[in-house]
Design an enzyme around this catalytic site. Structure first.
Site, mmCIF file in Angstrom:
data_model
loop_
_atom_site.group_PDB
_atom_site.id
_atom_site.type_symbol
_atom_site.label_atom_id
_atom_site.label_comp_id
_atom_site.label_asym_id
_atom_site.label_seq_id
_atom_site.Cartn_x
_atom_site.Cartn_y
_atom_site.Cartn_z
ATOM 1 N N HIS A 10 0.830 -1.204 0.000
ATOM 2 C CA HIS A 10 0.000 0.000 0.000
ATOM 3 C C HIS A 10 0.866 1.257 0.000
ATOM 4 O O HIS A 10 1.771 1.391 0.826
ATOM 5 C CB HIS A 10 -0.892 -0.026 1.249
ATOM 6 C CG HIS A 10 -1.947 1.024 1.280
ATOM 7 N ND1 HIS A 10 -2.220 1.761 2.393
ATOM 8 C CD2 HIS A 10 -2.815 1.462 0.323
ATOM 9 C CE1 HIS A 10 -3.213 2.605 2.135
ATOM 10 N NE2 HIS A 10 -3.589 2.445 0.893
ATOM 11 N N HIS A 52 -1.371 11.610 -1.782
ATOM 12 C CA HIS A 52 -2.641 11.141 -1.221
ATOM 13 C C HIS A 52 -3.551 12.296 -0.829
ATOM 14 O O HIS A 52 -4.735 12.316 -1.157
ATOM 15 C CB HIS A 52 -2.367 10.242 -0.010
ATOM 16 C CG HIS A 52 -3.608 9.668 0.602
ATOM 17 N ND1 HIS A 52 -4.394 10.367 1.505
ATOM 18 C CD2 HIS A 52 -4.220 8.471 0.432
ATOM 19 C CE1 HIS A 52 -5.429 9.612 1.859
ATOM 20 N NE2 HIS A 52 -5.345 8.466 1.231
HETATM 21 O O1 G3P Z 1 -6.689 1.810 -3.022
HETATM 22 C C1 G3P Z 1 -6.900 1.367 -1.742
HETATM 23 C C2 G3P Z 1 -6.689 2.420 -0.707
HETATM 24 O O2 G3P Z 1 -5.471 3.061 -0.937
HETATM 25 C C3 G3P Z 1 -7.800 3.417 -0.635
HETATM 26 O O3 G3P Z 1 -7.685 4.331 0.400
HETATM 27 O O4 G3P Z 1 -7.137 6.505 1.363
HETATM 28 O O5 G3P Z 1 -5.465 4.683 1.436
HETATM 29 O O6 G3P Z 1 -5.996 5.822 -0.700
HETATM 30 P P1 G3P Z 1 -6.512 5.374 0.620
HETATM 31 MG MG MG Z 2 -4.817 4.687 -2.160
#
Ligand code: G3P
Ligand code: MG
Length: 248
Positions: A10, A52
């Site tokens: 992630h 982000h």
């Molecule tokens: O794509 C999955 C996840 O990254 C979605 O939430 O806020 O971490 O971008 P976020």
């Molecule tokens: Mg994400």
């Protein structure tokens, strides 16, 4: 059938590196992850960059927003120091730079289109157009070598579909909503991406029976990962690349 990797780092390197930087991609790769998720939004001059939050203050210092800042100025910002002094000076990367790095290292990408508010369609279109250019050499049937777009923004994904129909899409939702199938059909999407916290085994079965993949975010314990995989979830992203190996 889900043709992509099962475990995805992630924001590049999970909890081990500053999110959405080249250092994070390198960190994930060094931990054996040949699959990453990261977030892309547009600079003031319409250049896709990894970020982000639309506003500064958390991963880059100061105040202001990505949508009001030129790409060259974003590239000069420090996106590493907030995380650790050892990452001081790590820049905000351009999407094109990250794609180049990932392709050089054989890393598969889940590109989350993360529009600044009010720029949904433009962001979807521009990211899709640039992606098409960056992957012009890849055959459409070669799914593993193409990225997978995802977004919480239906409008952004529709724009991406129109601009680059051959780049696959997954629709991101926090909770599975009653209209999930209609949304996936309209997007001609491959998968539903959803928060594992609210997901039930019945929902997984329903989505899979309809012929779609199920991708979960963000799963940070091996126990929970084993549980949702047992339900039939195809893939998940994790922050804990130190706890959950890529070949889990
Ligand atoms: O794509 C999955 C996840 O990254 C979605 O939430 O806020 O971490 O971008 P976020
Ligand atoms: Mg994400």
């Amino acid at each position: 059938m889900w043709p992509y990797p099962k475990v995805i780092a992630h924001r590049g390197g999970g909890t081990l590196a500053p999110e959405n930087t080249l250092a994070a991609m390198r960190c994930g790769w060094e931990h054996g992850f040949a699959a990453v998720e990261f977030d892309v939004m547009l600079s003031k001059d319409g250049v896709p960059v990894l970020m982000h939050d639309p506003e500064f203050g958390r991963t880059v210092p100061g105040s202001g927003s990505v949508a009001d800042t030129l790409a060259t100025d974003l590239q000069a910002m420090d996106a590493g120091k907030w995380f650790a002094d050892s990452f001081k000076g790590e820049p905000v990367p351009l999407y094109a730079e990250v794609v180049r790095f990932c392709r050089q290292h054989g890393i598969w990408m889940n590109v989350e289109i993360k529009p600044s508010p009010g720029t949904e369609e433009e962001t979807g279109r521009v990211v899709a157009e640039q992606t098409q250019t960056l992957f012009a050499d890849v055959a459409v049937v070669d799914a593993l070598h193409l990225p997978l777009f995802s977004s919480f923004s239906f409008a952004a994904l529709m724009a991406a579909k129109h601009a680059a129909p051959t780049i696959p899409r997954g629709f991101l939702v926090d909770k599975v909503t009653p209209d999930w199938k209609a949304r996936l059909q309209e997007l001609a999407a491959k998968a539903l991406h959803t928060n594992h916290k609210y997901l039930t085994p019945e929902q997984v079965r329903e989505v899979k029976d309809a012929g779609y993949g199920v991708f979960c975010y963000t799963v940070n314990t091996p126990e929970r990962a084993a549980e949702i995989l047992h339900w039939g979830v195809d893939a998940f992203c994790t922050d804990r690349i130190d706890l959950i190996p890529a070949d889990f």
